[in-house]
Design a protein around this motif. Structure first.
Motif, mmCIF file in Angstrom:
data_model
loop_
_atom_site.group_PDB
_atom_site.id
_atom_site.type_symbol
_atom_site.label_atom_id
_atom_site.label_comp_id
_atom_site.label_asym_id
_atom_site.label_seq_id
_atom_site.Cartn_x
_atom_site.Cartn_y
_atom_site.Cartn_z
ATOM 1 N N ILE A 6 -15.595 1.808 0.322
ATOM 2 C CA ILE A 6 -16.718 2.609 -0.181
ATOM 3 C C ILE A 6 -16.815 3.912 0.597
ATOM 4 N N ARG A 7 -16.652 3.858 1.916
ATOM 5 C CA ARG A 7 -16.670 5.082 2.728
ATOM 6 C C ARG A 7 -15.546 6.036 2.306
ATOM 7 N N THR A 8 -14.388 5.492 2.000
ATOM 8 C CA THR A 8 -13.263 6.313 1.534
ATOM 9 C C THR A 8 -13.615 6.994 0.214
ATOM 10 N N LEU A 9 -14.263 6.255 -0.681
ATOM 11 C CA LEU A 9 -14.684 6.841 -1.964
ATOM 12 C C LEU A 9 -15.731 7.939 -1.752
ATOM 13 N N GLU A 14 -17.057 13.845 -1.481
ATOM 14 C CA GLU A 14 -17.418 15.045 -0.725
ATOM 15 C C GLU A 14 -16.295 16.059 -0.735
ATOM 16 N N GLU A 15 -15.072 15.587 -0.531
ATOM 17 C CA GLU A 15 -13.915 16.476 -0.476
ATOM 18 C C GLU A 15 -13.709 17.210 -1.801
ATOM 19 N N LYS A 16 -13.873 16.502 -2.902
ATOM 20 C CA LYS A 16 -13.646 17.086 -4.230
ATOM 21 C C LYS A 16 -14.931 17.608 -4.868
ATOM 22 N N ASP A 17 -16.057 17.508 -4.131
ATOM 23 C CA ASP A 17 -17.360 17.955 -4.604
ATOM 24 C C ASP A 17 -17.727 17.306 -5.942
ATOM 25 N N LEU A 18 -17.524 15.996 -6.014
ATOM 26 C CA LEU A 18 -17.845 15.242 -7.223
ATOM 27 C C LEU A 18 -19.301 14.805 -7.210
ATOM 28 N N LEU A 32 -20.867 5.503 -7.918
ATOM 29 C CA LEU A 32 -21.523 6.337 -6.916
ATOM 30 C C LEU A 32 -22.015 7.618 -7.572
ATOM 31 N N THR A 33 -23.199 8.054 -7.203
ATOM 32 C CA THR A 33 -23.769 9.297 -7.714
ATOM 33 C C THR A 33 -24.400 10.052 -6.567
ATOM 34 N N ARG A 34 -24.054 11.345 -6.455
ATOM 35 C CA ARG A 34 -24.670 12.213 -5.446
ATOM 36 C C ARG A 34 -25.819 12.951 -6.107
ATOM 37 N N HIS A 35 -26.934 13.007 -5.421
ATOM 38 C CA HIS A 35 -28.094 13.740 -5.924
ATOM 39 C C HIS A 35 -28.332 14.944 -5.036
ATOM 40 N N THR A 69 -23.594 33.501 2.106
ATOM 41 C CA THR A 69 -24.784 32.806 1.636
ATOM 42 C C THR A 69 -24.625 31.302 1.797
ATOM 43 N N SER A 70 -25.729 30.615 1.791
ATOM 44 C CA SER A 70 -25.700 29.161 1.906
ATOM 45 C C SER A 70 -25.200 28.552 0.597
ATOM 46 N N PRO A 71 -24.223 27.660 0.684
ATOM 47 C CA PRO A 71 -23.714 27.031 -0.530
ATOM 48 C C PRO A 71 -24.563 25.851 -0.997
ATOM 49 N N MET A 72 -25.620 25.535 -0.245
ATOM 50 C CA MET A 72 -26.438 24.371 -0.568
ATOM 51 C C MET A 72 -27.797 24.463 0.118
ATOM 52 N N VAL A 73 -28.695 23.589 -0.284
ATOM 53 C CA VAL A 73 -29.975 23.435 0.394
ATOM 54 C C VAL A 73 -29.747 22.540 1.600
#
Length: 142
Positions: A6-9, A14-18, A32-35, A69-73
């Motif tokens: 799961i950590r690898t996934l 993160e690496e592929k910005d999925l 898995l879903t990133r919010h 600029t910041s790429p994220m919050v």
């Protein structure tokens, strides 16, 4: 599925910005879903004593020259840890790819890297300050 898989996934996401990743095998199913937090509206308030100007004021005070600029919050950190010197200082020459700071988002430390070579003219945010997506962080000399 074991925690290391799961950590690898998660690292792959993160690496592929999925945003979403779903894996199904014979015995397992993981979704898995990133919010991402939506950028909060910028409020025009007077800065407290000792604090940097608010984001809207920083955006209007930008002069000629390139800006990172910041790429994220997230929370901007100017050094790798509280006892370390900052990554960059005003007047310092940097090369494209150099680390300018760290933005912590969702408990993940993301390096803010220079997109070009140049000389740091101004650091527009303070250490530990919350930054918004697209907010100017570093300005280079023109």
């Amino acid at each position: 599925m074991d925690i290391e898989k799961i950590r690898t996934l998660i690292a792959l996401m993160e690496e592929k910005d999925l945003v979403n990743l779903e894996v199904t095998s014979k015995n397992d199913h993981v979704s898995l879903t990133r919010h991402y937090d939506a950028p909060a509206p910028t409020m025009m308030t007077a800065p407290a004593a000792g604090n940097a100007p608010v984001a809207a004021e920083a955006k209007t005070n930008i002069k000629a020259g390139s800006v990172e600029t910041s790429p994220m919050v997230g929370v901007f950190y100017s050094a790798p840890s509280p006892n370390d010197p900052p990554f960059v200082k005003v007047g310092q020459k940097v090369q494209a790819g150099d680390t300018l700071g760290i933005i912590e988002a969702m408990k993940i430390m993301n390096p803010l890297e220079a997109t070009q070579s140049g000389v740091i003219d101004e650091i527009l945010v303070d250490n530990s300050e919350v930054v918004q997506f697209g907010q100017p962080v570093i300005r280079y000399k023109a």
